[in-house]
Design an enzyme around this catalytic site. Structure first.
Site, short mmCIF file in Angstrom:
data_model
loop_
_atom_site.label_atom_id
_atom_site.label_comp_id
_atom_site.label_asym_id
_atom_site.label_seq_id
_atom_site.Cartn_x
_atom_site.Cartn_y
_atom_site.Cartn_z
N ASN A 57 3.41 11.11 -10.92
CA ASN A 57 4.12 10.55 -12.06
C ASN A 57 3.52 11.16 -13.32
O ASN A 57 2.65 12.04 -13.25
CB ASN A 57 4.08 9.02 -12.06
N LEU A 74 9.25 10.19 -14.12
CA LEU A 74 9.03 9.71 -15.48
C LEU A 74 9.51 8.27 -15.65
O LEU A 74 9.97 7.87 -16.72
CB LEU A 74 9.76 10.62 -16.47
N GLY A 75 9.42 7.48 -14.58
CA GLY A 75 9.86 6.09 -14.64
C GLY A 75 11.35 6.01 -14.90
O GLY A 75 12.15 6.77 -14.35
N GLU A 117 -4.96 7.05 -1.25
CA GLU A 117 -5.58 5.75 -1.05
C GLU A 117 -6.46 5.72 0.20
O GLU A 117 -6.97 4.67 0.58
CB GLU A 117 -4.53 4.65 -0.97
N ASP A 174 11.03 -5.75 -11.07
CA ASP A 174 9.64 -5.47 -10.71
C ASP A 174 9.51 -3.99 -10.42
O ASP A 174 10.16 -3.46 -9.52
CB ASP A 174 9.26 -6.30 -9.47
N GLY A 190 0.85 -1.19 0.00
CA GLY A 190 0.00 0.00 0.00
C GLY A 190 0.88 1.23 0.00
O GLY A 190 1.99 1.22 0.56
N LYS A 191 0.43 2.31 -0.63
CA LYS A 191 1.27 3.48 -0.80
C LYS A 191 1.72 4.10 0.52
O LYS A 191 2.90 4.34 0.73
CB LYS A 191 0.55 4.52 -1.66
N GLY A 192 0.78 4.37 1.41
CA GLY A 192 1.15 4.98 2.68
C GLY A 192 2.05 4.09 3.50
O GLY A 192 3.04 4.53 4.09
N ASP A 210 6.53 4.54 -4.62
CA ASP A 210 6.39 4.71 -3.17
C ASP A 210 7.75 4.73 -2.49
O ASP A 210 7.94 5.45 -1.49
CB ASP A 210 5.52 3.59 -2.60
#
Length: 312
Positions: A185, A223-224, A141, A248, A40-42, A254
Site C-alpha cells: 500500500n 491507495l485505499g 507476519e 470497516d 491475520g494477513k495470510g 488482504d
C-alpha cells in the site's frame, strides 16, 4: 484446470474494539462494541482466495489451543488444504487488538505467537506442493527468513510469486529479482523506497524504484479508496477506486490480495485481476472485518456492473 495457490499463512485472534474516535496516545475512551474475529494477513488471503475459487494450500502455525483447533477446522470446512497447517504445542495462536472508529478507520497491534515459529524447514516440506502451484503468495507476519526462503524456492521452480510486504519491513535486496509481483500500500511503498507516496504520480515513482530493484513483472500499489496503480516494465496504469459506503476498512488489503491471487491463478491478465480485486476489496469494506464473510456472488455482481468490458 490447475489453479493452485500456495499461501504462507499467518493467523491472529483479533479482538475488535469500536468507539466513535480512535484514542490518542495516553487517552482512555469508552467504547460501544467489542467482538472477536479470527484473521491475520495470510489467513485472510487464503480464505478469500479459496472462497473465490482457487485451490489453496496453506502453510501456517497455530497454537494447539481452542482458537487454533477451531481455525484449522474452519480451513478444512472451506476446502483449504491443511496438510501443512500445524498446531504448535509450545506457542499460542497469534493475537491482535484492533481499534476501530465510526468512520471505519483502524489502528492494529499484533502479537505473533505461533506465527513466529513458521520455519524454513516447514517450507522445505512444501517443496513439491509449491512446484505444482500457479502462484505463491506471501506477507511479512511470519519470520522474514522464512518468507525469503519460500520466495527463492518458488522462483527456482519457475513458480510466480506475489509478496504483500506488510507489515512493512526491510527486504534483502537480492530477493527482489525472485519476486514476480509486489503489492504494497502507499505506506509500505514509502517504507521500501524512501519516497513519499501520496497520489498516483508519487506512486508511479515509487513503483519504478521497486522495478529497478529487480521485481520481475509488476508493482501494484494500493491507495485505499483512491484506487490502485499498476506499473510494469512496459506500462503504467491507474485504476480509480470504486465509490462505496465504508463500514470497516479492516481486511480490505488482504481481501484485495486474496482476490488477486485467485484471479492470477486463473491466468487472468494483471489488469482484469486488479479490477476484480478492487471489487472484492470494495465489498469487504461494507461489512465488519470477517474474511470468512467474503462471498463470491456480490463481488461478481459488482465486477460485472463496474467493468462490463470483462467476462467472468
Amino acid at each position: 484446470m490447475n489453479n493452485r495457490v500456495v499461501v504462507l499463512g499467518s493467523c491472529s485472534v483479533c479482538h475488535v474494539f469500536t468507539s466513535p474516535e480512535l484514542p490518542a496516545r495516553g487517552e482512555t475512551l469508552i467504547g460501544d462494541d467489542y467482538h472477536i474475529v479470527v484473521g491475520g494477513k495470510g489467513s485472510g488471503q487464503a480464505v478469500v482466495a479459496r472462497k473465490l475459487g482457487a485451490d489453496v494450500f496453506l502453510l501456517e502455525r497455530l497454537g494447539n489451543d481452542a482458537h487454533g483447533r477451531a481455525q484449522k477446522q474452519l480451513y478444512a470446512d472451506l476446502g483449504i488444504h491443511t496438510d501443512f497447517v500445524y498446531l504448535d504445542e509450545t506457542t499460542p495462536t497469534g493475537s491482535a487488538g484492533i481499534f476501530l472508529d465510526e468512520a471505519g478507520q483502524n489502528k492494529i497491534v499484533v502479537v505473533p505467537g505461533a506465527n513466529g515459529q513458521v520455519s524454513c524447514s516447514d517450507v522445505d516440506c512444501l517443496y513439491e506442493t509449491i512446484r505444482g502451484a500457479k502462484i505463491l503468495g506471501a506477507q511479512l507476519e511470519i519470520p522474514l527468513e522464512t518468507v525469503d526462503h519460500a520466495i527463492r524456492v518458488a522462483a527456482s521452480l519457475g513458480v510466480r510469486t506475489m509478496l504483500d510486504p506488510a507489515p512493512a519491513a526491510p527486504i534483502d535486496e537480492t530477493l527482489y529479482p525472485c519476486i514476480s509481483i509486489i503489492k504494497p500500500n502507499e505506506c509500505e511503498a514509502q517504507s521500501l523506497t524512501g519516497l513519499p507516496v501520496t497520489d498516483t504520480e508519487t506512486a508511479y515513482a515509487a513503483a519504478q524504484v521497486l522495478l529497478d530493484k529487480g521485481v520481475r513483472e509488476a508493482v501494484i500499489i494500493t491507495l485505499g479508496e483512491k484506487g490502485t496503480v499498476l506499473v510494469t516494465h512496459k506500462e503504467k496504469r491507474y485504476f480509480p477506486g470504486i465509490p462505496i459506503k465504508t463500514v470497516d476498512t479492516g481486511g480490505a488489503g488482504d481481501t484485495f490480495a486474496g482476490a488477486l491471487l485467485a484471479s492470477l491463478a486463473q491466468d487472468w491478465s494483471l489488469e482484469k485481476s486488479i479490477c476484480y480485486a478492487q471489487c472484492a476489496s470494495a465489498i469487504c469494506v461494507t461489512r465488519t472485518s470477517d474474511y470468512a464473510a467474503t462471498e463470491k456472488e456480490p463481488i461478481d455482481a459488482l465486477f460485472k456492473k463496474t467493468y462490463p468490458q470483462y467476462t467472468l
